[in-house]
Design a protein around this motif. Structure first.
Motif, PDB file in Angstrom:
ATOM      1  N   THR A 206      35.616  45.383  42.307  1.00  0.00           N
ATOM      2  CA  THR A 206      36.621  45.608  41.264  1.00  0.00           C
ATOM      3  C   THR A 206      36.435  44.701  40.051  1.00  0.00           C
ATOM      4  OG1 THR A 206      38.119  44.055  42.367  1.00  0.00           O
ATOM      5  CG2 THR A 206      38.354  46.388  42.919  1.00  0.00           C
ATOM      6  N   THR A 207      35.636  43.623  40.170  1.00  0.00           N
ATOM      7  CA  THR A 207      35.430  42.726  39.042  1.00  0.00           C
ATOM      8  C   THR A 207      34.307  43.237  38.155  1.00  0.00           C
ATOM      9  OG1 THR A 207      33.921  41.377  40.364  1.00  0.00           O
ATOM     10  CG2 THR A 207      36.233  40.722  40.325  1.00  0.00           C
ATOM     11  N   ASP A 208      34.274  42.759  36.899  1.00  0.00           N
ATOM     12  CA  ASP A 208      33.268  43.184  35.941  1.00  0.00           C
ATOM     13  C   ASP A 208      31.921  42.532  36.244  1.00  0.00           C
ATOM     14  OD1 ASP A 208      35.137  44.702  34.587  1.00  0.00           O
ATOM     15  OD2 ASP A 208      35.672  43.050  33.233  1.00  0.00           O
ATOM     16  N   GLU A 209      30.855  43.159  35.725  1.00  0.00           N
ATOM     17  CA  GLU A 209      29.536  42.558  35.805  1.00  0.00           C
ATOM     18  C   GLU A 209      29.394  41.499  34.706  1.00  0.00           C
ATOM     19  OE1 GLU A 209      27.621  43.085  38.257  1.00  0.00           O
ATOM     20  OE2 GLU A 209      28.776  44.750  39.081  1.00  0.00           O
ATOM     21  N   PRO A 210      28.449  40.555  34.878  1.00  0.00           N
ATOM     22  CA  PRO A 210      28.293  39.477  33.898  1.00  0.00           C
ATOM     23  C   PRO A 210      27.523  39.913  32.659  1.00  0.00           C
ATOM     24  CG  PRO A 210      26.713  39.198  35.650  1.00  0.00           C
ATOM     25  CD  PRO A 210      27.584  40.373  36.043  1.00  0.00           C
ATOM     26  N   VAL A 211      27.918  41.031  32.056  1.00  0.00           N
ATOM     27  CA  VAL A 211      27.150  41.586  30.946  1.00  0.00           C
ATOM     28  C   VAL A 211      27.186  40.686  29.725  1.00  0.00           C
ATOM     29  CG1 VAL A 211      29.129  43.059  30.342  1.00  0.00           C
ATOM     30  CG2 VAL A 211      26.853  43.609  29.471  1.00  0.00           C
ATOM     31  N   THR A 212      28.351  40.162  29.375  1.00  0.00           N
ATOM     32  CA  THR A 212      28.439  39.284  28.205  1.00  0.00           C
ATOM     33  C   THR A 212      27.667  37.993  28.437  1.00  0.00           C
ATOM     34  OG1 THR A 212      30.594  40.218  27.616  1.00  0.00           O
ATOM     35  CG2 THR A 212      30.019  38.083  26.659  1.00  0.00           C
TER      36      THR A 212
END
Length: 450
Positions: A206-212
């Motif tokens: 459910t958490t975002d990927e470390p794209v930034t």
């Protein structure tokens, strides 16, 4: 794309990059997923791959990229199979990102099947992830050692992980001879939960990927440039199945049964199958010519499998001779049930009971042959696959087996493929050959023609 009709080869090219690590746990999975997300954010169509037999990392790739991630495994498929799997997945993609396995040179008994080996098969540039906590100039010795370990290495540069500060990054840059494409700071916010078989599945995250994080710390444009430098590769055109069958196979797909090689599904389709997906946890058994029960986590959903309407319907169909093939978790569901602090009754087709252990009971590649006994397992078909499980199946004394493993544990001492009627359950996650998929489809056709 150029086709040589006489040689039946395709000269094929696509930008591609392999992300390797110096060891397991170095951060290559997080960086790979962040890179995939960053490339997609730039508008690129990303085709993901995972080296090795893993099911879990590909589920995360698929969620991020919106395209099914494929396994590249030379031990199970051979070198030509790796190239064919890569080629068949790439149409419509702008770039391929390939996540490695373990350390860069860690393979089967040597470097065979390692990340470095697959990178050479695919003529793909490779980036090495090095965790640099507590390190400065030593990083250059590590990078040079990996670059020079094999003279034909495709290592194009490194990504440095767990960088402590901008000052630390400056120290790491000083004296570098191998290109550095990223200085990723230490960040624990992107840790993914795990369970006994590894990380949780991509569908559960459910958490975002470390794209930034990856965009801000890695040279994405330079990585694309390196990926675009990959040369063309020759691909042997695959031979189509000679079968003219048209059958329907029910494929169990839910949180209890979620481990499938995309290769296997495509091989079944090539042999003439179409699929109906269903959940044994909550759906009725579909009206199909055969059933494929993959691996997964039936032990985590034992009660729903016990009370689901498909349980008794599958048992009745098996008793009637419906072809049913179950792998690992599918094998467990086909036994009498799960024993423990609380017991659960499952289909009871195969004569044995299941228990969970505190540590893994088998891990590694499997090789063997079928012994006959069912139309799903005609005698003499080669078996290649992988096993990894925390469960044990205790078979009854009269249990019969349709597979013999020269490598691998199976259900008991190299015996695998327990069968009753036309139902087969094995611990081996098989990598389907044309013979294997043809046998399953023929069995389904025989059922349909009854």
């Amino acid at each position: 794309m150029q086709i040589n009709q006489e040689a039946k080869q395709v000269k094929f090219n696509i930008p591609r990059i392999v992300i390797a690590g110096i060891q397991s746990g170095c951060g290559k999975t997080t960086i790979t997923r962040g890179l995939m997300a960053a490339l997609k954010r730039r508008g690129l169509v990303v085709q993901p791959f995972k080296i090795g037999p893993d099911f879990i990392d590909p589920s995360h790739h698929t969620r991020i990229c919106g395209r099914v991630s494929r396994n590249l495994d030379v031990v199970m498929s051979g070198e030509e199979g790796v190239i064919e799997s890569f080629f068949s997945a790439c149409p419509g993609a702008d770039i391929a990102v390939i996540e490695g396995v373990m350390g860069m040179y860690d393979g089967l008994d040597s470097t065979y099947g390692s990340t470095a080996h697959i990178a050479k098969i695919l003529k793909s540039p490779l980036l090495l992830v090095i965790p640099v906590h507590g390190m400065a100039n030593s990083v250059h010795a590590i990078a040079s050692g990996f670059k020079n370990y094999e003279p034909d290495s495709t290592l194009a540069g490194v990504i440095l992980n767990k960088v402590g500060s901008p000052r630390h990054a400056d120290l790491l840059r000083a004296g570098a001879e191998i290109p550095q494409f990223g200085f990723v700071p230490k960040d624990t916010s992107f840790h993914t939960m795990s369970r006994h078989l590894g990380l949780i599945m991509g569908e559960e995250k459910t958490t975002d990927e470390p794209v930034t994080l990856i965009e801000e710390s890695c040279e994405i444009s330079e990585i694309i440039r390196v990926a675009s430098s990959a040369p063309p590769i020759n691909v042997d055109l695959h031979k189509e199945s000679s079968l003219s069958c048209k059958v329907t196979i029910g494929v169990a797909k839910d949180p209890a049964f979620c481990f499938y090689y995309q290769h296997n599904l495509e091989m079944l389709e090539r042999s003439g199958a179409k699929f109906v997906y269903f959940s044994p946890m909550q759906d009725h058994k579909p009206d199909v010519d055969a059933i494929y029960l993959g691996g997964g986590y039936p032990e985590l959903h034992a009660e729903m499998l016990e009370t689901g309407p498909a349980r008794d319907e599958i048992r009745s169909a098996c008793d009637d001779g419906l072809p049913v093939f179950g792998e690992c978790g599918g094998l467990l569901y086909l036994t009498e049930g799960l024993s423990g602090e609380r017991s659960y009754r499952w289909t009871g087709v195969l004569p044995g009971s299941t228990e969970m252990a505190q540590r893994f009971q088998a891990l590694g590649y499997c090789e063997g042959r079928t012994l006959g006994g069912t139309s799903l397992t005609p005698e003499g078909v080669e078996i290649k696959g992988h096993e990894f499980h925390y469960s044990t199946v205790t078979p009854s004394r009269d249990a019969r087996y349709s597979m013999s493993l020269a490598r691998g544990k199976g259900i008991s001492d190299g015996q695998d493929g327990m069968y009753v009627h036309e139902t087969v359950g094995c611990y081996t996650h098989c990598w389907f050959s044309g013979q294997f998929s043809d046998a399953i489809v023929r069995a389904a056709e025989n059922w349909r023609k009854r």
